[in-house]
Design a protein around this motif. Sequence first.
Motif, PDB file in Angstrom:
ATOM      1  N   PRO A 171      35.296  36.311  39.110  1.00  0.00           N
ATOM      2  CA  PRO A 171      36.808  35.588  39.614  1.00  0.00           C
ATOM      3  C   PRO A 171      36.622  33.970  38.957  1.00  0.00           C
ATOM      4  N   TRP A 213      39.379  30.999  39.558  1.00  0.00           N
ATOM      5  CA  TRP A 213      40.434  30.275  40.037  1.00  0.00           C
ATOM      6  C   TRP A 213      40.966  28.913  39.814  1.00  0.00           C
ATOM      7  N   ARG A 250      36.933  38.639  44.831  1.00  0.00           N
ATOM      8  CA  ARG A 250      37.956  37.988  44.378  1.00  0.00           C
ATOM      9  C   ARG A 250      39.209  37.798  45.277  1.00  0.00           C
ATOM     10  N   ARG A 251      38.790  37.726  46.488  1.00  0.00           N
ATOM     11  CA  ARG A 251      39.755  37.288  47.320  1.00  0.00           C
ATOM     12  C   ARG A 251      39.731  35.943  47.970  1.00  0.00           C
ATOM     13  N   GLU A 268      41.241  33.603  51.365  1.00  0.00           N
ATOM     14  CA  GLU A 268      41.865  33.387  52.713  1.00  0.00           C
ATOM     15  C   GLU A 268      41.725  32.033  53.192  1.00  0.00           C
ATOM     16  N   ARG A 303      46.574  34.746  52.179  1.00  0.00           N
ATOM     17  CA  ARG A 303      45.523  35.919  51.713  1.00  0.00           C
ATOM     18  C   ARG A 303      46.033  36.416  50.383  1.00  0.00           C
ATOM     19  N   ASP A 335      44.504  37.821  46.160  1.00  0.00           N
ATOM     20  CA  ASP A 335      43.358  38.159  45.258  1.00  0.00           C
ATOM     21  C   ASP A 335      43.622  37.958  43.972  1.00  0.00           C
ATOM     22  N   PHE A 363      47.507  36.398  40.270  1.00  0.00           N
ATOM     23  CA  PHE A 363      46.964  36.535  41.746  1.00  0.00           C
ATOM     24  C   PHE A 363      48.302  37.065  42.443  1.00  0.00           C
ATOM     25  N   GLY A 380      49.202  38.436  46.829  1.00  0.00           N
ATOM     26  CA  GLY A 380      49.042  38.573  48.195  1.00  0.00           C
ATOM     27  C   GLY A 380      50.107  38.297  48.938  1.00  0.00           C
TER      28      GLY A 380
END
Length: 302
Positions: free
Chosen positions: A42, A44, A84-85, A87, A106, A108, A116, A118
């Motif tokens: 992952p 970001w 991969r999440r 929160e 939240r 992913d 992404f 969510g």
Amino acid sequence: FFFFSSKMKVFVVLLALCVAALALDAAGEGSAGAPNQVVNPPNWHGTWTANNRYGGHMYACPKGNRLYGVYSDAGFFIGSMEGRRVEGTWYEGGRGDRNDWQGSFRIDISEDNQSFDGFYYRVTQDGYELRWHETRLGAPWPSNPTDEQCLVPGDEPLLGGFYNHPGQGNTPATYSLCKDEYDQIYGSFGSPDGFLEGWSVDSSTGFHGYRYDNNGQSGAYILRAISDSHVKGFYWRGRLARQNIATAVEENLTRTSYTASLDDCERVGPGFLRRLRGPTNSAGALTMSVAVVFVALFALLF
């Protein structure tokens, strides 16, 4: 001959099983040869769309297992990464009910790290899910935005004395920012005179609220202390709405002191008293003051 043929058949079968096992093992190893390795870990870090917020773009910067970012020049977020999440919580500029301007999320990231998906939630909407789906932006947007662009916080709170950078030919304005026992922030500034009011977050390294000046302009306001000496944020003209994003202006403040007096912070506007405690509690404070005076007079007389 029959015995030889049987042995050959067993050999061929065993050979086929070995080849199949090697093929499966190679498929599981990936490019680095480690079992069950994810080919694309992952990532970001980058610039993203902000279509499900107020438009514009979003910067995201990972720091350890935390993810920091700012979207639409309207709000900032803090998240915890696991797999991969992510929160976490988000905060936006606004006035009125604080819970209209903060909530959780939240999201992913996709296997190719290009999007992404969510949900985010506003506290006042009691768990109602709002879709948050964005895609990565390429050049000319930075693939590795800086900590400053992501509003990654420093160690010091954004309280004290500051001056702004209004541009060439304009006089810098002084800012005084204070926090009260209710974890809310109030401050005054000059050129033109005005005040800001809102809420402290993340150990007072962040602020979200509203700003007003004596020229009759007001709008949503966010600030983040990104170093010991530098506070950065954005000021909108009016409320947060997609049609107002073009009014967003970057704000940069340089520290002059780590403390500010209450008088300096409340120099302009209603101050903490009216804003935080309202008419009922103000009346209570007045009643208590009258009682204290009465007791003092009683002690003097008797």
